[in-house]
Design a protein around this motif. Structure first.
Motif, PDB file in Angstrom:
ATOM      1  N   LYS A 129      90.855 -26.858 -20.060  1.00 49.83           N
ATOM      2  CA  LYS A 129      92.097 -27.563 -20.377  1.00 49.83           C
ATOM      3  C   LYS A 129      92.356 -27.548 -21.890  1.00 49.83           C
ATOM      4  N   LYS A 130      91.292 -27.701 -22.676  1.00 52.45           N
ATOM      5  CA  LYS A 130      91.440 -27.642 -24.125  1.00 52.45           C
ATOM      6  C   LYS A 130      91.749 -26.216 -24.573  1.00 52.45           C
ATOM      7  N   ARG A 131      91.181 -25.240 -23.888  1.00 56.27           N
ATOM      8  CA  ARG A 131      91.506 -23.851 -24.210  1.00 56.27           C
ATOM      9  C   ARG A 131      92.973 -23.565 -23.943  1.00 56.27           C
ATOM     10  N   LYS A 132      93.515 -24.148 -22.879  1.00 56.95           N
ATOM     11  CA  LYS A 132      94.920 -23.923 -22.547  1.00 56.95           C
ATOM     12  C   LYS A 132      95.821 -24.410 -23.685  1.00 56.95           C
ATOM     13  N   ARG A 133      95.495 -25.550 -24.267  1.00 62.71           N
ATOM     14  CA  ARG A 133      96.274 -26.053 -25.400  1.00 62.71           C
ATOM     15  C   ARG A 133      96.121 -25.119 -26.606  1.00 62.71           C
ATOM     16  N   LEU A 134      94.894 -24.618 -26.800  1.00 65.04           N
ATOM     17  CA  LEU A 134      94.652 -23.693 -27.900  1.00 65.04           C
ATOM     18  C   LEU A 134      95.482 -22.431 -27.742  1.00 65.04           C
ATOM     19  N   TRP A 135      95.622 -21.960 -26.518  1.00 63.21           N
ATOM     20  CA  TRP A 135      96.405 -20.746 -26.275  1.00 63.21           C
ATOM     21  C   TRP A 135      97.872 -20.976 -26.594  1.00 63.21           C
ATOM     22  N   TRP A 136      98.377 -22.182 -26.419  1.00 59.42           N
ATOM     23  CA  TRP A 136      99.762 -22.482 -26.792  1.00 59.42           C
ATOM     24  C   TRP A 136      99.932 -22.297 -28.292  1.00 59.42           C
ATOM     25  N   TRP A 137      98.997 -22.847 -29.070  1.00 49.91           N
ATOM     26  CA  TRP A 137      99.043 -22.682 -30.518  1.00 49.91           C
ATOM     27  C   TRP A 137      98.842 -21.225 -30.918  1.00 49.91           C
ATOM     28  N   LYS A 138      97.974 -20.550 -30.216  1.00 46.13           N
ATOM     29  CA  LYS A 138      97.705 -19.133 -30.489  1.00 46.13           C
ATOM     30  C   LYS A 138      98.996 -18.322 -30.398  1.00 46.13           C
ATOM     31  N   LYS A 139      99.739 -18.526 -29.343  1.00 52.17           N
ATOM     32  CA  LYS A 139     100.985 -17.796 -29.133  1.00 52.17           C
ATOM     33  C   LYS A 139     101.980 -18.095 -30.252  1.00 52.17           C
ATOM     34  N   LYS A 140     102.136 -19.374 -30.597  1.00 56.01           N
ATOM     35  CA  LYS A 140     103.095 -19.774 -31.624  1.00 56.01           C
ATOM     36  C   LYS A 140     102.716 -19.231 -32.994  1.00 56.01           C
ATOM     37  N   LEU A 141     101.457 -19.428 -33.389  1.00 56.37           N
ATOM     38  CA  LEU A 141     101.035 -19.048 -34.740  1.00 56.37           C
ATOM     39  C   LEU A 141     101.119 -17.552 -34.974  1.00 56.37           C
ATOM     40  N   GLN A 150     107.291  -8.891 -40.377  1.00 57.22           N
ATOM     41  CA  GLN A 150     108.090  -7.804 -39.807  1.00 57.22           C
ATOM     42  C   GLN A 150     109.578  -8.081 -39.954  1.00 57.22           C
ATOM     43  N   ASP A 151     110.298  -7.137 -40.539  1.00 59.67           N
ATOM     44  CA  ASP A 151     111.727  -7.313 -40.795  1.00 59.67           C
ATOM     45  C   ASP A 151     112.584  -7.193 -39.544  1.00 59.67           C
ATOM     46  N   THR A 152     112.080  -6.508 -38.520  1.00 63.25           N
ATOM     47  CA  THR A 152     112.868  -6.315 -37.303  1.00 63.25           C
ATOM     48  C   THR A 152     112.447  -7.320 -36.239  1.00 63.25           C
ATOM     49  N   ASN A 153     113.401  -7.710 -35.423  1.00 59.09           N
ATOM     50  CA  ASN A 153     113.150  -8.708 -34.380  1.00 59.09           C
ATOM     51  C   ASN A 153     112.342  -8.098 -33.240  1.00 59.09           C
ATOM     52  N   PHE A 154     111.149  -8.633 -33.001  1.00 54.77           N
ATOM     53  CA  PHE A 154     110.288  -8.144 -31.926  1.00 54.77           C
ATOM     54  C   PHE A 154     110.300  -9.090 -30.732  1.00 54.77           C
ATOM     55  N   LEU A 155     111.109 -10.140 -30.791  1.00 55.84           N
ATOM     56  CA  LEU A 155     111.170 -11.141 -29.732  1.00 55.84           C
ATOM     57  C   LEU A 155     112.450 -10.978 -28.918  1.00 55.84           C
ATOM     58  N   ASP A 156     112.486 -11.593 -27.738  1.00 57.12           N
ATOM     59  CA  ASP A 156     113.682 -11.551 -26.908  1.00 57.12           C
ATOM     60  C   ASP A 156     114.806 -12.394 -27.519  1.00 57.12           C
ATOM     61  N   SER A 157     114.434 -13.416 -28.288  1.00 57.42           N
ATOM     62  CA  SER A 157     115.404 -14.344 -28.843  1.00 57.42           C
ATOM     63  C   SER A 157     115.557 -14.158 -30.351  1.00 57.42           C
ATOM     64  N   LYS A 158     116.790 -13.903 -30.808  1.00 57.31           N
ATOM     65  CA  LYS A 158     117.044 -13.826 -32.245  1.00 57.31           C
ATOM     66  C   LYS A 158     116.832 -15.177 -32.911  1.00 57.31           C
ATOM     67  N   ILE A 159     117.198 -16.240 -32.204  1.00 61.39           N
ATOM     68  CA  ILE A 159     117.042 -17.594 -32.756  1.00 61.39           C
ATOM     69  C   ILE A 159     115.575 -17.876 -33.037  1.00 61.39           C
ATOM     70  N   ASN A 160     114.706 -17.544 -32.077  1.00 59.70           N
ATOM     71  CA  ASN A 160     113.271 -17.780 -32.276  1.00 59.70           C
ATOM     72  C   ASN A 160     112.735 -16.930 -33.424  1.00 59.70           C
ATOM     73  N   TYR A 161     113.169 -15.665 -33.481  1.00 52.72           N
ATOM     74  CA  TYR A 161     112.670 -14.790 -34.535  1.00 52.72           C
ATOM     75  C   TYR A 161     113.032 -15.335 -35.917  1.00 52.72           C
ATOM     76  N   PHE A 162     114.297 -15.676 -36.124  1.00 50.63           N
ATOM     77  CA  PHE A 162     114.715 -16.166 -37.445  1.00 50.63           C
ATOM     78  C   PHE A 162     114.141 -17.548 -37.726  1.00 50.63           C
ATOM     79  N   GLY A 163     113.966 -18.353 -36.666  1.00 54.04           N
ATOM     80  CA  GLY A 163     113.332 -19.660 -36.850  1.00 54.04           C
ATOM     81  C   GLY A 163     111.896 -19.517 -37.327  1.00 54.04           C
TER      82      GLY A 163
END
Length: 262
Positions: A129-141, A150-163
């Motif tokens: 369960k603690k690893r699952k929380r760590l994986w959430w941070w892993k993905k975000k960081l 990276q100058d080009t957007n590699f995500l599905d969302s432009k908003i998330n990329y620029f954020g």
């Protein structure tokens, strides 16, 4: 430049890099292991998975740090890239053939030579369960870190990329947080690849797998090191690893490879 269109030619370049790294590790007392699809290919096919086109290695974090510090190729054909190298995206290492070039649309501006991947393996919390929380941070960081590089957007969302890209936190701070969360953990009974290319939070394995005496496995008519507990590792990573996946899951990487010198 001459394009490398024959998959056998590409694989030979990769195996030559693997041989160079394996010999260097053996000569310098550094333990490495075939991992991921490379280990699966060795066990199931005695070589590459038929649709695969890369090579992956694991090293215990201590061994990895030693390798990063001392690796060199006297002939100058191979070059180590790791976190902190100029114009390098990843938090794991690659050894690249300097006589070649890979072009991938997803990572324009960060081109490398044909390479093999070298992943550090770190201790992780035994509590899933603690690893699952760590994986959430892993993905975000890791997304924040990559967006700042990276100058080009590699995500599905432009908003998330620029954020992520313009979050008012410098990249060096993100790297320190990543180190604190993923690379400086106390010794536990569970280990995992915690880089951005690491597996699932429930796909980790016991430390005895990698800390036990290594075994030899056959890969493309040669023999290399595999972790002592390779069966547990493959089950955790792939489930029924001897069963071929459906055809729509037999994924090949998409890139163009070239010789820049012959």
């Amino acid at each position: 430049m001459r394009q490398i269109t024959d998959n056998k030619e590409l694989r030979k370049i990769q195996i030559d890099i693997l041989d160079n790294v394996a010999d260097f590790c053996d000569n310098n007392g550094i333990q490495y292991f075939l991992s991921s699809g490379t280990l699966l290919g060795a066990v199931r096919h005695k070589g590459y998975i038929p649709w695969d086109d890369d090579i992956d290695l694991y090293m215990h974090r201590d061994e990895y740090n030693k390798f990063i510090k001392i690796y060199n190729d006297p002939q100058g054909h191979y070059e180590l890239k790791s976190q902190g190298s100029p114009k390098y995206l990843y938090t794991y290492a690659k050894v690249c053939d300097t006589r070649t070039l890979l072009k991938e649309d997803e990572v324009k501006g960060f081109e490398l030579g044909v390479n093999i991947d070298i992943f550090p393996v770190d201790f992780v919390n035994d509590d899933i369960k603690k690893r699952k929380r760590l994986w959430w941070w892993k993905k975000k960081l890791y997304r924040i870190r990559r967006a700042k590089l990276q100058d080009t957007n590699f995500l599905d969302s432009k908003i998330n990329y620029f954020g992520y890209r313009y979050l008012p936190v410098p990249r060096w701070v993100i790297d320190k947080i990543i180190h604190w969360l993923f690379q400086d953990n106390k010794r536990t009974n569970t280990m995992c690849n915690l880089t951005e290319s690491g597996g699932r939070y429930d796909g980790c394995f016991s430390r005895e797998c990698i800390e036990g005496e290594p075994v030899e496995v056959e890969f493309e008519n040669k023999h290399y090191h595999a972790m002592h507990g390779w069966e547990e590792y493959l089950r955790a990573t792939y489930g029924d690893y001897m069963q071929l996946p459906p055809e729509d899951q037999r994924v090949t990487h998409h890139f163009l490879a070239y010789y820049i010198t012959e």
